[in-house]
Scaffold this active site. Structure first.
Site, PDB file in Angstrom:
ATOM      1  N   THR A 166       0.827  -1.214   0.000  1.00  0.00           N
ATOM      2  CA  THR A 166       0.000   0.000   0.000  1.00  0.00           C
ATOM      3  C   THR A 166       0.865   1.270   0.000  1.00  0.00           C
ATOM      4  OG1 THR A 166      -1.647  -1.227   1.227  1.00  0.00           O
ATOM      5  CG2 THR A 166      -1.882   1.161   1.215  1.00  0.00           C
ATOM      6  N   VAL A 167       1.729   1.401   1.001  1.00  0.00           N
ATOM      7  CA  VAL A 167       2.516   2.637   1.119  1.00  0.00           C
ATOM      8  C   VAL A 167       3.597   2.704   0.033  1.00  0.00           C
ATOM      9  CG1 VAL A 167       3.961   4.046   2.649  1.00  0.00           C
ATOM     10  CG2 VAL A 167       2.040   2.758   3.591  1.00  0.00           C
ATOM     11  N   ALA A 225      13.806  19.511  -4.201  1.00  0.00           N
ATOM     12  CA  ALA A 225      14.970  18.771  -3.688  1.00  0.00           C
ATOM     13  C   ALA A 225      16.282  19.303  -4.250  1.00  0.00           C
ATOM     14  CB  ALA A 225      14.822  17.289  -4.029  1.00  0.00           C
ATOM     15  N   GLU A 283       9.445  10.118   9.234  1.00  0.00           N
ATOM     16  CA  GLU A 283       8.224  10.936   9.328  1.00  0.00           C
ATOM     17  C   GLU A 283       6.953  10.086   9.200  1.00  0.00           C
ATOM     18  OE1 GLU A 283       7.902  14.715   9.601  1.00  0.00           O
ATOM     19  OE2 GLU A 283       6.166  13.631  10.324  1.00  0.00           O
ATOM     20  N   GLU A 290      -6.108  -4.422  10.502  1.00  0.00           N
ATOM     21  CA  GLU A 290      -5.453  -5.588   9.915  1.00  0.00           C
ATOM     22  C   GLU A 290      -6.317  -6.831  10.173  1.00  0.00           C
ATOM     23  OE1 GLU A 290      -2.520  -5.186   8.381  1.00  0.00           O
ATOM     24  OE2 GLU A 290      -2.542  -3.068   8.912  1.00  0.00           O
ATOM     25  N   LYS A 344       4.109   4.798  18.501  1.00  0.00           N
ATOM     26  CA  LYS A 344       4.142   6.186  18.014  1.00  0.00           C
ATOM     27  C   LYS A 344       4.394   7.159  19.175  1.00  0.00           C
ATOM     28  CE  LYS A 344       1.033   4.867  14.256  1.00  0.00           C
ATOM     29  NZ  LYS A 344      -0.380   4.651  13.913  1.00  0.00           N
TER      30      LYS A 344
HETATM   31  N1  HSE Z   1      -2.719   0.753  11.910  1.00  0.00           N
HETATM   32  C1  HSE Z   1      -2.536   2.167  11.987  1.00  0.00           C
HETATM   33  C2  HSE Z   1      -3.824   2.844  12.403  1.00  0.00           C
HETATM   34  C3  HSE Z   1      -2.135   2.816  10.681  1.00  0.00           C
HETATM   35  O1  HSE Z   1      -4.876   2.204  12.495  1.00  0.00           O
HETATM   36  O2  HSE Z   1      -3.773   4.041  12.643  1.00  0.00           O
HETATM   37  C4  HSE Z   1      -0.699   2.942  10.427  1.00  0.00           C
HETATM   38  O3  HSE Z   1       0.050   3.436  11.490  1.00  0.00           O
END
Ligand code: HSE
Length: 442
Positions: free
Chosen positions: A19-20, A39, A135, A196, A211
């Site tokens: 995805t990313v 840049a 980031e 997930e 985080k």
């Molecule tokens: N699984 C995370 C969320 C997304 O539900 O926010 C990616 O960090």
């Protein structure tokens, strides 16, 4: 064309084109001109590694070399920067360390890796004079790392609080707006592809704690200490508590909170009642938000998409631009990985959870008979716990038990736990007491 545009491109190896990774590939291609102008030199993905070669072929359309061997990419001497989008702490960790030891810069969206192995990773990067951009690891597209590292350097950060897991925020929003229970809301989140297939890290608060670990290190100049975060998820949040909180003017959110106190630092993730008058209490669905309070700037609120292909790619590519801009700068002239200079990181104690201070929401199931409220308030008063609000919904015809909802003022967690133990021993109190923390974020 500016002379810089003719400079040698930055050659990127992309590990993982899910995805990313797919979003990163597309954003770099779509905005190539703008990104190059920013840049100062083109940024080109020259090799993609993915176990799923068919997927890699489909996304790259045959324009980029693909391989299923990620180590071949990190060992390729022609590659300047590795973008790690594999996730997890096993192969990804090995690949990142190998890339750094090979003198390559690394950009990663891997919050688990940074939160649990970041101290070693940054040390390895410093040894080789290369950069690690992360980031995308916190709050997806919200550029909160950049803010903490560069924009708030004048401030002594007092606290920060974030809704940093979109899956939990979606579930809690559904519970509030549609009166659904946790399980039904989780099933919906999974069906929509937010959570997930194994959503444990999301709903148990682990993802948010990864985080928060990163944000706390950046805020206070402390090492990354994931194992010291107090973590509670949302699996025990009951639909009725979301409703009672609403009736009292509060929203229940999974909050990551880091606060500086004279005795040390609080780092915690748990379901939290927030007054609905706060902007952050109104961040709903899968969206993320972070409030940071600096002593000079006051409170700041950052809001945006915390996940998704293109928002997260926005953060990955911004890191690539940072790398391109400062590759030729001497390492000591670059922004430090964790905002503070590595030799100035402080060993401030992290407070154990029984020493944190919070207000509390209690739901006590009590027998409907005279003197019960007096007993409850005496036990709280004996421990100097002041009641902010109390509600007892009228019992239905023939009902023997009633819920008693209490909001307390701020108190040390140890005191409320002792009070709960005494309250639960009362004959008039039935079953365990529900306890949720309340933060006014004032
Ligand atoms: N699984 C995370 C969320 C997304 O539900 O926010 C990616 O960090």
């Amino acid at each position: 064309m500016n002379m810089n545009m003719n400079m040698k491109p930055v050659r990127v190896g992309l590990l993982g084109i899910g995805t990313v990774g797919g979003g990163t590939y597309q954003v770099l291609a779509r905005n190539h001109g703008e990104i190059t102008r920013r840049a100062g030199r083109p940024i080109e993905i020259v090799m993609v590694a993915d176990k799923d070669l068919a997927r890699a072929r489909e996304v790259t359309g045959g324009r980029t070399q693909i391989t299923d061997d990620a180590f071949a990419v990190v060992n390729d001497p022609d590659i300047d920067v590795i973008v790690e989008l594999i996730g997890g702490c096993t192969v990804a960790r090995e690949l990142v360390l190998k890339a750094l030891n090979n003198g390559k810069h690394v950009v990663t969206a891997n919050k688990a890796l940074i939160a649990t192995h970041g101290n070693a990773i940054f040390a390895a990067a410093s040894k080789r004079g290369v950069m690690v951009g992360f980031e995308a690891a916190v709050a997806g597209g919200i550029p909160i790392i950049k803010v903490m590292r560069e924009a708030l350097t004048a401030n002594r950060i007092q606290w920060l609080a974030g809704i940093i897991n979109g899956t939990c925020n979606f579930i809690l929003t559904e519970m509030r707006n549609h009166g659904r229970d946790f399980k039904a809301a989780l099933a919906d989140a999974q069906q929509r592809g937010y959570a997930e297939a194994d959503p444990t890290f999301d709903i148990e608060g682990v993802d948010a704690a990864h985080k928060l670990t990163i944000l706390a290190a950046l805020a206070f100049g402390i090492p990354l200490q994931f194992d010291k975060v107090h973590v509670e998820g949302i699996t025990q949040v009951a639909r009725e508590d979301v409703a009672y909180a609403g009736a009292l003017g509060y929203r229940v959110k999974l909050l990551g909170l880091a606060r500086r106190r004279p005795e040390g630092i609080e780092m915690r993730v748990h379901p939290t009642l927030i007054p609905e008058t706060r902007l952050i209490a109104n961040v709903d669905g899968v969206m993320n938000a972070v409030v940071v309070r600096g002593d000079a700037v006051g409170p700041l609120l950052f809001y945006g998409a915390g996940a998704g292909a293109q928002p997260t790619a926005s953060a990955v590519v911004a890191d690539l631009v940072d790398v391109a801009r400062s590759m030729s700068a001497r390492p000591e002239h670059r922004v430090p990985h964790l905002a503070f200079q590595p030799d100035a990181v402080a060993d401030v104690p992290i407070l154990p959870v029984d020493k944190i201070e919070s207000a509390y929401y209690l739901r006590i199931t009590a027998l409907d008979r005279p003197g019960v409220l007096a007993d409850i308030s005496r036990i709280l008063a004996d421990r100097d716990i002041s009641i902010e609000a109390i509600r007892q919904p009228e019992p239905a015809e023939g009902q023997q038990q009633v819920p008693v909802i209490i909001l307390t003022q701020r108190v040390m967690e140890q005191s409320i736990n002792e009070a709960i133990k005494h309250l639960e021993s009362l004959q008039s109190v039935q079953g365990p007491i529900v306890r949720l923390r309340v933060e006014t974020l004032a």
